[in-house]
Design an enzyme around this catalytic site. Structure first.
Site, PDB file in Angstrom:
ATOM      1  CB  SER A 252      -0.971  -0.045   1.189  1.00  0.00           C
ATOM      2  OG  SER A 252      -2.039   0.852   1.005  1.00  0.00           O
TER       3      SER A 252
ATOM      4  CG  ASP B 188      -4.251  -1.830   0.575  1.00  0.00           C
ATOM      5  OD1 ASP B 188      -3.298  -2.437   1.097  1.00  0.00           O
ATOM      6  OD2 ASP B 188      -4.438  -0.611   0.707  1.00  0.00           O
TER       7      ASP B 188
END
Length: 331
Positions: A56, A170
């Site tokens: 991320s 993610d």
């Protein structure tokens, strides 16, 4: 001398300069800006970062550093104000996520330039999640910002991103602190930066916290609370919802953070990096990118406190940013 001191210094009289590092950068929204401070401290003190794995926001910062353009990103992000952050949001008007994420990625491409991961001067892996196959995906080839976009695709916030026929989300969903991609590295140290640390286990200077002034003169926390209060009052008038009850975003954020922090503790126990730099999960809200300068300084201070504790002589490097840091090596 402890094992970690031996790794950091070689011998008690050795200098830390030149120690090679595998750097693991965790997920955490705006708190991930602290990664910049950690990287700067490592470079100022003579550590050589040879490998980066990130999830991320950790993938975004790590990828930009590996591309040799951290200075350009730092200058841009520290100039952001709240209104600038809002202008980077592009609604998707779809069901798979609120934001398309195209504006921010295109801005980064314009700022940094795109390249293939395999051509970077530093080994780099971005971690994403294939929710259909229910496994993590290591992205270490192909366009850099395709990998970054996949790794930052927070569920319900950003739409999924397709890479090689796989719809990815993610990386922090199942591996918020991706140590495993660095296990085969031939480096002196593995340093993990966890930006979702428990407050009691994290470095938080007295001046840290939500003290950054906003454009209107109020603190960042006051601004956030004022907006949150307005939204909740509005919801209460429309739905009859108790103002003290959680809303949709409260439930989503708290659920994801609880899951990620639990996984992070398991990863740290399983892989045991040489050094873990903890940034408190209370240091900033995930969206507070306008507090970049403060969070970068927090990362630098946390690295200094944690690494100097284990390495006699570390922390004596210049506190000023060296000219040319983050630039691609000549040739």
């Amino acid at each position: 001398m402890t094992d970690i001191q031996h790794k950091l210094t070689g011998r008690a009289s050795d200098d830390v300069a030149g120690k090679s590092v595998s750097l693991v950068l965790g997920s955490g929204g705006a708190r991930g800006l602290a990664h910049i401070g950690v990287i700067e401290w490592l470079e100022d003190n003579g550590f050589e970062i040879r490998s980066i794995a990130g999830a991320s926001m950790g993938a975004l910062i790590g990828g930009i550093y590996a591309a040799g353009e951290l200075d350009a990103y730092r200058n841009w992000v520290t100039a952001l104000e709240k209104s600038d952050v809002l202008r980077l949001l592009d609604l998707s008007f779809g069901w798979s996520g609120l934001l398309k994420g195209e504006k921010v990625i295109e801005r980064l491409r314009d700022l940094i330039g795109d390249c293939n991961i395999e051509d970077l001067p530093i080994a780099f892996t971005a971690v994403a999640t294939d929710v259909e196959a229910q496994k993590e995906v290591w992205l270490n080839r192909g366009p850099l910002f395709d990998a970054v976009r996949a790794s930052i695709a927070v569920p319900l916030v950003f739409t999924p991103f397709e890479v090689d026929g796989r719809r990815l989300l993610d990386g922090g969903l199942i591996n918020p602190l991706p140590i495993a991609p660095t296990l085969s590295d031939n480096t002196d140290l593995t340093i993990a930066v966890n930006v979702g640390g428990l407050p009691e286990d994290s470095f938080v200077p007295e001046a840290a916290g939500n003290s950054e002034s906003s454009d209107s003169g109020e603190t960042g926390s006051a601004y956030h609370e004022r907006i949150a209060t307005f939204v909740r009052e509005l919801q209460g008038k429309i739905t009859g919802k108790d103002e003290s009850a959680w809303d949709f975003f409260d439930v989503m954020n708290l659920s994801i953070e609880t899951m990620q922090n639990t996984i992070t503790r398991m990863k740290l126990a399983a892989y045991n990096p040489d050094v873990t730099v903890n940034i408190s999960r209370d240091a900033a809200h995930a969206h507070e990118f306008y507090r970049a300068a403060e969070l970068i300084e927090l990362g630098s201070a946390a690295a200094a406190e944690m690494l100097a504790r284990h390495a006699p002589g570390a922390g004596s490097g210049s506190r000023n940013r060296r000219e040319g840091r983050g630039k691609k090596p000549a040739g």
